[in-house]
Design a protein around this motif. Sequence first.
Motif, PDB file in Angstrom:
ATOM      1  N   SER A  43      10.688   3.526 -14.747  1.00 19.44           N
ATOM      2  CA  SER A  43      10.721   2.148 -14.817  1.00 19.44           C
ATOM      3  C   SER A  43       9.248   1.493 -14.886  1.00 19.44           C
ATOM      4  CB  SER A  43      11.193   1.667 -13.276  1.00 19.44           C
ATOM      5  OG  SER A  43      11.005  -0.032 -13.202  1.00 19.44           O
ATOM      6  N   ASN A  44       9.384   0.752 -15.860  1.00 20.54           N
ATOM      7  CA  ASN A  44       7.896  -0.054 -16.396  1.00 20.54           C
ATOM      8  C   ASN A  44       7.343  -0.816 -15.169  1.00 20.54           C
ATOM      9  OD1 ASN A  44       7.756   1.212 -18.542  1.00 20.54           O
ATOM     10  ND2 ASN A  44       8.549  -0.632 -19.742  1.00 20.54           N
ATOM     11  N   GLY A  45       8.343  -1.122 -14.074  1.00 20.36           N
ATOM     12  CA  GLY A  45       8.016  -1.732 -13.127  1.00 20.36           C
ATOM     13  C   GLY A  45       7.039  -0.996 -12.056  1.00 20.36           C
ATOM     14  N   ASN A  46       7.199   0.202 -12.184  1.00 23.63           N
ATOM     15  CA  ASN A  46       6.213   1.121 -11.202  1.00 23.63           C
ATOM     16  C   ASN A  46       4.966   1.493 -11.878  1.00 23.63           C
ATOM     17  OD1 ASN A  46       8.463   1.042  -9.607  1.00 23.63           O
ATOM     18  ND2 ASN A  46       9.441   2.810 -10.420  1.00 23.63           N
ATOM     19  N   MET A  47       4.541   0.907 -12.961  1.00 27.44           N
ATOM     20  CA  MET A  47       3.162   1.333 -13.544  1.00 27.44           C
ATOM     21  C   MET A  47       2.092   1.525 -12.664  1.00 27.44           C
ATOM     22  SD  MET A  47       3.192  -0.380 -16.878  1.00 27.44           S
ATOM     23  CE  MET A  47       2.383  -1.297 -17.914  1.00 27.44           C
ATOM     24  N   LEU A  48       1.894   0.950 -11.586  1.00 30.25           N
ATOM     25  CA  LEU A  48       1.050   0.992 -10.537  1.00 30.25           C
ATOM     26  C   LEU A  48       0.808   2.478  -9.907  1.00 30.25           C
ATOM     27  CD1 LEU A  48      -1.499  -0.531 -10.161  1.00 30.25           C
ATOM     28  CD2 LEU A  48      -0.349  -1.552  -8.215  1.00 30.25           C
ATOM     29  N   GLN A  49       2.526   3.099  -9.769  1.00 30.92           N
ATOM     30  CA  GLN A  49       2.708   4.236  -9.276  1.00 30.92           C
ATOM     31  C   GLN A  49       2.341   5.377 -10.179  1.00 30.92           C
ATOM     32  OE1 GLN A  49       6.681   4.451  -7.931  1.00 30.92           O
ATOM     33  NE2 GLN A  49       6.083   3.259  -6.111  1.00 30.92           N
ATOM     34  N   VAL A  50       2.502   4.977 -11.459  1.00 34.11           N
ATOM     35  CA  VAL A  50       2.134   5.891 -12.635  1.00 34.11           C
ATOM     36  C   VAL A  50       0.760   6.119 -12.622  1.00 34.11           C
ATOM     37  CG1 VAL A  50       2.466   6.595 -14.873  1.00 34.11           C
ATOM     38  CG2 VAL A  50       4.550   5.629 -13.830  1.00 34.11           C
ATOM     39  N   ILE A  51       0.020   4.927 -12.546  1.00 33.51           N
ATOM     40  CA  ILE A  51      -1.583   4.862 -12.744  1.00 33.51           C
ATOM     41  C   ILE A  51      -2.205   5.845 -11.831  1.00 33.51           C
ATOM     42  CG2 ILE A  51      -3.682   3.667 -12.300  1.00 33.51           C
ATOM     43  CD1 ILE A  51      -1.917   1.441 -13.782  1.00 33.51           C
ATOM     44  N   ILE A  52      -1.359   5.759 -10.575  1.00 35.02           N
ATOM     45  CA  ILE A  52      -2.005   6.525  -9.033  1.00 35.02           C
ATOM     46  C   ILE A  52      -1.755   7.809  -9.431  1.00 35.02           C
ATOM     47  CG2 ILE A  52      -1.691   7.039  -6.864  1.00 35.02           C
ATOM     48  CD1 ILE A  52      -3.037   4.331  -6.991  1.00 35.02           C
ATOM     49  N   LEU A  59       0.820  -1.058  -0.153  1.00 36.64           N
ATOM     50  CA  LEU A  59       0.049  -0.131   0.000  1.00 36.64           C
ATOM     51  C   LEU A  59       0.905   1.111  -0.207  1.00 36.64           C
ATOM     52  CD1 LEU A  59      -3.091   0.506   0.074  1.00 36.64           C
ATOM     53  CD2 LEU A  59      -2.653   1.086   2.735  1.00 36.64           C
ATOM     54  N   GLU A  60       1.896   1.045   0.573  1.00 37.97           N
ATOM     55  CA  GLU A  60       2.777   2.246   0.766  1.00 37.97           C
ATOM     56  C   GLU A  60       3.470   2.441  -0.382  1.00 37.97           C
ATOM     57  OE1 GLU A  60       5.262   1.691   4.211  1.00 37.97           O
ATOM     58  OE2 GLU A  60       6.804   2.920   3.532  1.00 37.97           O
ATOM     59  N   ASP A  61       3.888   1.506  -1.118  1.00 35.73           N
ATOM     60  CA  ASP A  61       4.539   1.738  -2.414  1.00 35.73           C
ATOM     61  C   ASP A  61       3.513   2.282  -3.434  1.00 35.73           C
ATOM     62  OD1 ASP A  61       6.735   0.788  -1.601  1.00 35.73           O
ATOM     63  OD2 ASP A  61       6.482  -1.486  -2.366  1.00 35.73           O
ATOM     64  N   LEU A  62       2.254   2.366  -3.362  1.00 30.83           N
ATOM     65  CA  LEU A  62       1.407   2.666  -4.208  1.00 30.83           C
ATOM     66  C   LEU A  62       1.790   4.263  -4.624  1.00 30.83           C
ATOM     67  CD1 LEU A  62      -2.257   1.453  -3.536  1.00 30.83           C
ATOM     68  CD2 LEU A  62      -0.431   0.734  -5.436  1.00 30.83           C
ATOM     69  N   VAL A  63       2.312   5.023  -3.553  1.00 32.61           N
ATOM     70  CA  VAL A  63       2.283   6.372  -3.967  1.00 32.61           C
ATOM     71  C   VAL A  63       3.652   6.657  -4.079  1.00 32.61           C
ATOM     72  CG1 VAL A  63       1.637   8.682  -2.721  1.00 32.61           C
ATOM     73  CG2 VAL A  63       0.166   6.859  -2.423  1.00 32.61           C
ATOM     74  N   ILE A  88      -5.075  -0.536 -15.045  1.00 37.42           N
ATOM     75  CA  ILE A  88      -4.981  -1.313 -13.520  1.00 37.42           C
ATOM     76  C   ILE A  88      -5.123  -2.602 -13.731  1.00 37.42           C
ATOM     77  CG2 ILE A  88      -6.668  -1.384 -11.632  1.00 37.42           C
ATOM     78  CD1 ILE A  88      -7.150   1.763 -11.780  1.00 37.42           C
ATOM     79  N   GLY A  89      -6.014  -3.305 -14.634  1.00 38.54           N
ATOM     80  CA  GLY A  89      -6.052  -4.645 -14.940  1.00 38.54           C
ATOM     81  C   GLY A  89      -4.769  -5.197 -15.336  1.00 38.54           C
ATOM     82  N   ALA A  90      -4.138  -4.516 -16.212  1.00 37.49           N
ATOM     83  CA  ALA A  90      -2.665  -5.149 -16.622  1.00 37.49           C
ATOM     84  C   ALA A  90      -1.769  -5.362 -15.405  1.00 37.49           C
ATOM     85  CB  ALA A  90      -2.194  -4.205 -17.591  1.00 37.49           C
ATOM     86  N   THR A  91      -1.863  -4.488 -14.274  1.00 44.33           N
ATOM     87  CA  THR A  91      -1.215  -4.626 -13.379  1.00 44.33           C
ATOM     88  C   THR A  91      -1.651  -5.321 -12.241  1.00 44.33           C
ATOM     89  OG1 THR A  91      -1.735  -2.359 -12.907  1.00 44.33           O
ATOM     90  CG2 THR A  91       0.434  -2.487 -13.672  1.00 44.33           C
ATOM     91  N   VAL A  92      -2.948  -5.441 -12.003  1.00 40.26           N
ATOM     92  CA  VAL A  92      -3.583  -6.169 -10.687  1.00 40.26           C
ATOM     93  C   VAL A  92      -4.386  -7.367 -11.110  1.00 40.26           C
ATOM     94  CG1 VAL A  92      -3.337  -3.948  -9.258  1.00 40.26           C
ATOM     95  CG2 VAL A  92      -5.689  -4.596 -10.203  1.00 40.26           C
ATOM     96  N   ASN A  93      -4.775  -7.248 -12.156  1.00 38.81           N
ATOM     97  CA  ASN A  93      -5.948  -8.479 -12.318  1.00 38.81           C
ATOM     98  C   ASN A  93      -5.458  -9.549 -13.249  1.00 38.81           C
ATOM     99  OD1 ASN A  93      -8.611  -9.863 -12.363  1.00 38.81           O
ATOM    100  ND2 ASN A  93      -8.606  -9.196 -14.496  1.00 38.81           N
TER     101      ASN A  93
END
Length: 435
Positions: A158-167, A144-148, A311-316
Amino acid sequence: MKKLALHWRILLGMAAGVAFAALLIQFEWGKGFIVDWIKPFGTIFINALKLIAIPLILGSLISGIADLNNITQLSKMGVRTLAIYLATTVIAVSLGLVIVNVIKPGSAVSEETRTQLLASYEKDAGTRITAAEKQKATGPLKPLEDLVPENIIAAASSNGNMLQVIIFALFFGIGLILIPPDKAAPVKGFFNGLNEVVLKMIDLIMLAAPFGVFALLAAIIAEAPGPDLFVALLWYAMSVVLGLALLYCFYIFLVWAFTKKSPAFFLKGIAPAQLLAFSTSSSAATLPVTMERVTEHLGVDDDVASFVLPIGATVNMDGTSLYQAVAAVFIAQTFGMDLSFGTQLGIILTATLASIGSAAVPGAGMVMLVIVLAQAGIPEVGLALIFAIDRPLDMCRTTINVTGDAVVAMIVAKSLGKLGEPKAQDWDDRLEEVI
Ligand code: ASP
């Protein structure tokens, strides 16, 4: 003469790649030739797709949210998306558990094969276990902390941080909705334009798709381990594939039940994205194409697709979660362990979380499998047992991961009245415009 449809061209490229490699590896120099002279073109193709992932997320998500014009719509869409993602993942894990308990693929592995597999893949498995250890060593709220992110430039590097970019994009888009329209207009215009440019870049990259998949598949065949191990793990592989196939049928049913669209319509629309997912084993690399297919060919509104799909590509990852359940129980069966009902219930929880935490890149599901094994008390070295056959299964589960995202995008769009007819223009016509 009418050109072959894109999915046929990609399929031909894949088949040609397999045939080419199968022929060349008969020669002593064949494998080296493919690795040195063919594989790099596959890597270039995947890199080109990954290259536009971050600009695509920024452009499409920000302009999509800004178009929504109000926060209530966004939260409605957010809640529905996450709820359906979670529900489909839990169904996938449960399906995997049922199949692996019925087929019992672990009992088909002889003592001798087990020892041989453990010895051959001990080192490879060790690397994955170390990677997972790092993840395990952190506190429960770390994800959760890593989301922001603390810095958007660093996150986007880094493409590994896609979720952070989405946020960041979500946050930015919300800000854009809340400022006066005259101030928002130029910013919206910029991101709309960025989105258009990136979509055109996808068209250009897709011109090379048949050649890209040729190189990718040729390299996979050239680097595959010998067939003996495949045979030893046949029942396990078949359990995973059967589970994925059933999940696929379930998706088709969902599409029909919620949107009344026929299986043929869905399949024709999504096929190129599925073939790319299969060839690249990466939901992230496939994302640009998934976006294009879902909006232009399945009729999902841009603002829904630009929210649901990244979001789906990273979490679903339903395919990954099903695989993790089957693999965990298979390893336990091979070691002669009897998992209690409670432990298997625990696997539903951990495999759901592990699939959410898996990165959308090749082999990520296997790293996160270590966490499922550890929670269930199954020896982590068991990873070595399934190593030999992981790549082909990764190809299959990634295809399902991408398909699941598209299905959810359609359902969410339908529920919000944002599922229309596909845009008339065909991909092939647009490609013609490009060249
Ligand atoms: N390769 C998968 C994906 O990108 C993740 C995995 O299961 O390894 O969706």
